[in-house]
Design a protein around this motif. Structure first.
Motif, PDB file in Angstrom:
ATOM      1  N   ARG A   1      39.177  74.235 126.788  1.00  0.00           N
ATOM      2  CA  ARG A   1      38.720  73.959 125.422  1.00  0.00           C
ATOM      3  C   ARG A   1      39.925  73.836 124.480  1.00  0.00           C
ATOM      4  O   ARG A   1      40.910  74.560 124.640  1.00  0.00           O
ATOM      5  CB  ARG A   1      37.847  75.099 124.898  1.00  0.00           C
ATOM      6  CG  ARG A   1      36.594  75.326 125.715  1.00  0.00           C
ATOM      7  CD  ARG A   1      35.491  74.409 125.240  1.00  0.00           C
ATOM      8  NE  ARG A   1      34.241  74.717 125.890  1.00  0.00           N
ATOM      9  CZ  ARG A   1      33.380  73.802 126.330  1.00  0.00           C
ATOM     10  NH1 ARG A   1      33.661  72.522 126.199  1.00  0.00           N
ATOM     11  NH2 ARG A   1      32.252  74.150 126.884  1.00  0.00           N
ATOM     12  N   SER A   2      39.805  72.972 123.488  1.00  0.00           N
ATOM     13  CA  SER A   2      40.886  72.816 122.514  1.00  0.00           C
ATOM     14  C   SER A   2      40.730  73.788 121.350  1.00  0.00           C
ATOM     15  O   SER A   2      41.472  73.717 120.382  1.00  0.00           O
ATOM     16  CB  SER A   2      40.890  71.380 121.977  1.00  0.00           C
ATOM     17  OG  SER A   2      39.624  71.069 121.435  1.00  0.00           O
ATOM     18  N   TYR A   3      39.729  74.670 121.422  1.00  0.00           N
ATOM     19  CA  TYR A   3      39.476  75.605 120.318  1.00  0.00           C
ATOM     20  C   TYR A   3      39.063  76.960 120.888  1.00  0.00           C
ATOM     21  O   TYR A   3      38.659  77.063 122.040  1.00  0.00           O
ATOM     22  CB  TYR A   3      38.335  75.085 119.422  1.00  0.00           C
ATOM     23  CG  TYR A   3      37.055  74.845 120.183  1.00  0.00           C
ATOM     24  CD1 TYR A   3      36.121  75.862 120.370  1.00  0.00           C
ATOM     25  CD2 TYR A   3      36.792  73.612 120.772  1.00  0.00           C
ATOM     26  CE1 TYR A   3      34.959  75.651 121.098  1.00  0.00           C
ATOM     27  CE2 TYR A   3      35.639  73.385 121.500  1.00  0.00           C
ATOM     28  CZ  TYR A   3      34.732  74.406 121.660  1.00  0.00           C
ATOM     29  OH  TYR A   3      33.591  74.198 122.396  1.00  0.00           O
ATOM     30  N   VAL A   4      39.184  77.972 120.037  1.00  0.00           N
ATOM     31  CA  VAL A   4      38.587  79.269 120.332  1.00  0.00           C
ATOM     32  C   VAL A   4      37.591  79.500 119.221  1.00  0.00           C
ATOM     33  O   VAL A   4      37.931  79.361 118.040  1.00  0.00           O
ATOM     34  CB  VAL A   4      39.647  80.389 120.301  1.00  0.00           C
ATOM     35  CG1 VAL A   4      38.989  81.746 120.460  1.00  0.00           C
ATOM     36  CG2 VAL A   4      40.676  80.164 121.382  1.00  0.00           C
TER      37      VAL A   4
ATOM     38  N   PHE B   1      44.324  73.202 105.938  1.00  0.00           N
ATOM     39  CA  PHE B   1      45.397  73.645 106.844  1.00  0.00           C
ATOM     40  C   PHE B   1      46.749  73.077 106.439  1.00  0.00           C
ATOM     41  O   PHE B   1      47.777  73.727 106.584  1.00  0.00           O
ATOM     42  CB  PHE B   1      45.075  73.270 108.293  1.00  0.00           C
ATOM     43  CG  PHE B   1      44.523  74.421 109.055  1.00  0.00           C
ATOM     44  CD1 PHE B   1      43.215  74.836 108.856  1.00  0.00           C
ATOM     45  CD2 PHE B   1      45.316  75.129 109.943  1.00  0.00           C
ATOM     46  CE1 PHE B   1      42.704  75.928 109.523  1.00  0.00           C
ATOM     47  CE2 PHE B   1      44.817  76.224 110.621  1.00  0.00           C
ATOM     48  CZ  PHE B   1      43.506  76.624 110.419  1.00  0.00           C
ATOM     49  N   GLU B   2      46.705  71.853 105.959  1.00  0.00           N
ATOM     50  CA  GLU B   2      47.946  71.219 105.497  1.00  0.00           C
ATOM     51  C   GLU B   2      48.550  72.027 104.347  1.00  0.00           C
ATOM     52  O   GLU B   2      49.754  72.324 104.341  1.00  0.00           O
ATOM     53  CB  GLU B   2      47.605  69.807 105.025  1.00  0.00           C
ATOM     54  CG  GLU B   2      48.733  69.076 104.360  1.00  0.00           C
ATOM     55  CD  GLU B   2      48.338  67.629 104.063  1.00  0.00           C
ATOM     56  OE1 GLU B   2      47.131  67.329 103.974  1.00  0.00           O
ATOM     57  OE2 GLU B   2      49.250  66.809 103.937  1.00  0.00           O
ATOM     58  N   ASN B   3      47.712  72.405 103.393  1.00  0.00           N
ATOM     59  CA  ASN B   3      48.226  73.148 102.237  1.00  0.00           C
ATOM     60  C   ASN B   3      48.724  74.522 102.654  1.00  0.00           C
ATOM     61  O   ASN B   3      49.729  75.011 102.118  1.00  0.00           O
ATOM     62  CB  ASN B   3      47.145  73.241 101.154  1.00  0.00           C
ATOM     63  CG  ASN B   3      46.959  71.888 100.478  1.00  0.00           C
ATOM     64  OD1 ASN B   3      47.897  71.091 100.414  1.00  0.00           O
ATOM     65  ND2 ASN B   3      45.756  71.622 100.006  1.00  0.00           N
TER      66      ASN B   3
HETATM   67  C1  SAM Z   1      43.642  73.997 112.709  1.00  0.00           C
HETATM   68  S1  SAM Z   1      42.028  73.564 112.229  1.00  0.00           S
HETATM   69  C2  SAM Z   1      42.272  72.221 111.089  1.00  0.00           C
HETATM   70  C3  SAM Z   1      41.059  71.956 110.238  1.00  0.00           C
HETATM   71  C4  SAM Z   1      41.164  70.794 109.246  1.00  0.00           C
HETATM   72  N1  SAM Z   1      41.341  69.524 109.919  1.00  0.00           N
HETATM   73  C5  SAM Z   1      42.258  71.002 108.251  1.00  0.00           C
HETATM   74  O1  SAM Z   1      43.286  70.309 108.333  1.00  0.00           O
HETATM   75  O2  SAM Z   1      42.100  71.857 107.369  1.00  0.00           O
HETATM   76  C6  SAM Z   1      41.428  72.737 113.674  1.00  0.00           C
HETATM   77  C7  SAM Z   1      39.900  72.643 113.681  1.00  0.00           C
HETATM   78  O3  SAM Z   1      39.509  71.833 114.781  1.00  0.00           O
HETATM   79  C8  SAM Z   1      38.324  72.381 115.337  1.00  0.00           C
HETATM   80  N2  SAM Z   1      38.277  71.922 116.735  1.00  0.00           N
HETATM   81  C9  SAM Z   1      39.230  72.087 117.679  1.00  0.00           C
HETATM   82  N3  SAM Z   1      38.856  71.534 118.824  1.00  0.00           N
HETATM   83  C10 SAM Z   1      37.632  70.983 118.605  1.00  0.00           C
HETATM   84  C11 SAM Z   1      36.732  70.270 119.429  1.00  0.00           C
HETATM   85  N4  SAM Z   1      37.007  70.006 120.711  1.00  0.00           N
HETATM   86  N5  SAM Z   1      35.557  69.865 118.888  1.00  0.00           N
HETATM   87  C12 SAM Z   1      35.265  70.118 117.590  1.00  0.00           C
HETATM   88  N6  SAM Z   1      36.087  70.800 116.756  1.00  0.00           N
HETATM   89  C13 SAM Z   1      37.257  71.222 117.265  1.00  0.00           C
HETATM   90  C14 SAM Z   1      38.498  73.891 115.193  1.00  0.00           C
HETATM   91  O4  SAM Z   1      37.261  74.556 115.207  1.00  0.00           O
HETATM   92  C15 SAM Z   1      39.199  73.982 113.844  1.00  0.00           C
HETATM   93  O5  SAM Z   1      38.276  74.154 112.793  1.00  0.00           O
END
Ligand code: SAM
Length: 230
Positions: A14-17, A211-213
């Motif tokens: 998975r790319s997320y937790v 996240f950028e900010n």
């Molecule tokens: C680091 S955050 C960045 C959020 C946003 N794009 C920002 O810049 O503020 C990454 C987001 O991607 C979501 N994410 C990661 N892998 C995902 C996936 N396979 N499917 C849906 N969401 C995913 C995570 O839950 C998380 O909220």
């Protein structure tokens, strides 16, 4: 010899937790009140896009919209374009739902599911105009890098779902991930760098994200990449 239990052996990367972040009252209320109108249920079948939006238009998909502020701003700025945001983090879905309902935004829908499954099953090939992934989790430790969402195979799937001339827009505040994104995308068959081979996009057109900010407050740089399907 030890044998892994079946669930361990077949668990996908998975790319997320899923963080156990609590829902605020406003996020919970938005989920209770507005889920059925703006969150699209999916199975492993293709979506009927014509039935999702009141008017036909270009289709932009955002993967991992986080709290959704920048996606909402884009949808409001571009009412003739249709947007689908994909996110697994429920507080973010609740926050975006609250904003969509407050502004009665008709051209933005949400899918709450792993984007790798959604892109694999729910879209017809050659139908998406733009796919954006902003500040994906960088997974900086070497042993975790296989969890990064930007990988050659997934980028190949995204390319297949884009129309000819469609775009992939990536951004990160993690320099080493930026270099990796560039390496993957420069080698991606059927995609060309919209800014010229090997270049990042210096002046991207998009609202800042949460996240950028956060990254900027920590002194991080920002790298955008734009690729076009040939
Ligand atoms: C680091 S955050 C960045 C959020 C946003 N794009 C920002 O810049 O503020 C990454 C987001 O991607 C979501 N994410 C990661 N892998 C995902 C996936 N396979 N499917 C849906 N969401 C995913 C995570 O839950 C998380 O909220």
């Amino acid at each position: 010899m030890s044998i892994d239990p079946p669930a361990e052996r077949h668990r996908p990367i998975r790319s997320y937790v899923l963080r156990s972040g609590r829902l605020t009252d406003s996020q919970r209320k938005a989920i209770d009140d507005h889920w059925s109108r703006w969150v699209v249920p999916t199975a492993d079948t293709q979506l009927d896009l014509a039935a999702l939006f009141p008017q036909q238009g270009k289709l932009v998909i955002e993967i991992g919209f986080g709290m959704g502020d920048s996606l909402l701003a884009m949808a409001v700025q571009e009412p003739s374009t249709n947007f689908i945001g994909i996110e697994v983090h429920r507080p973010g879905v609740g926050k975006l739902l609250h904003g969509i309902a407050e502004q009665q935004v008709a051209n933005l829908k949400i899918i709450c599911r792993d984007a790798t499954e959604v892109l694999l099953h729910c879209f017809q090939a050659n139908t998406i105009d733009k796919i954006q992934i902003f500040f994906p989790d960088p997974w900086p430790k070497k042993k975790h890098q296989k969890r990064r969402i930007v990988q050659p195979e997934f980028m190949g799937l995204l390319r297949d779902q884009l129309r000819s001339g469609g775009q992939i827009h990536l951004a990160t505040d993690w320099q080493e991930y930026a270099d990796y994104m560039l390496e993957v995308m420069e080698a991606a068959p059927g995609m060309r760098n919209g800014e010229g081979a090997g270049n990042f996009w210096e002046h991207p057109l998009r609202p800042d994200t949460k996240f950028e900010n956060r990254g900027k407050r920590l002194g991080h740089g920002v790298w955008d990449l734009l690729y076009v399907k040939t």
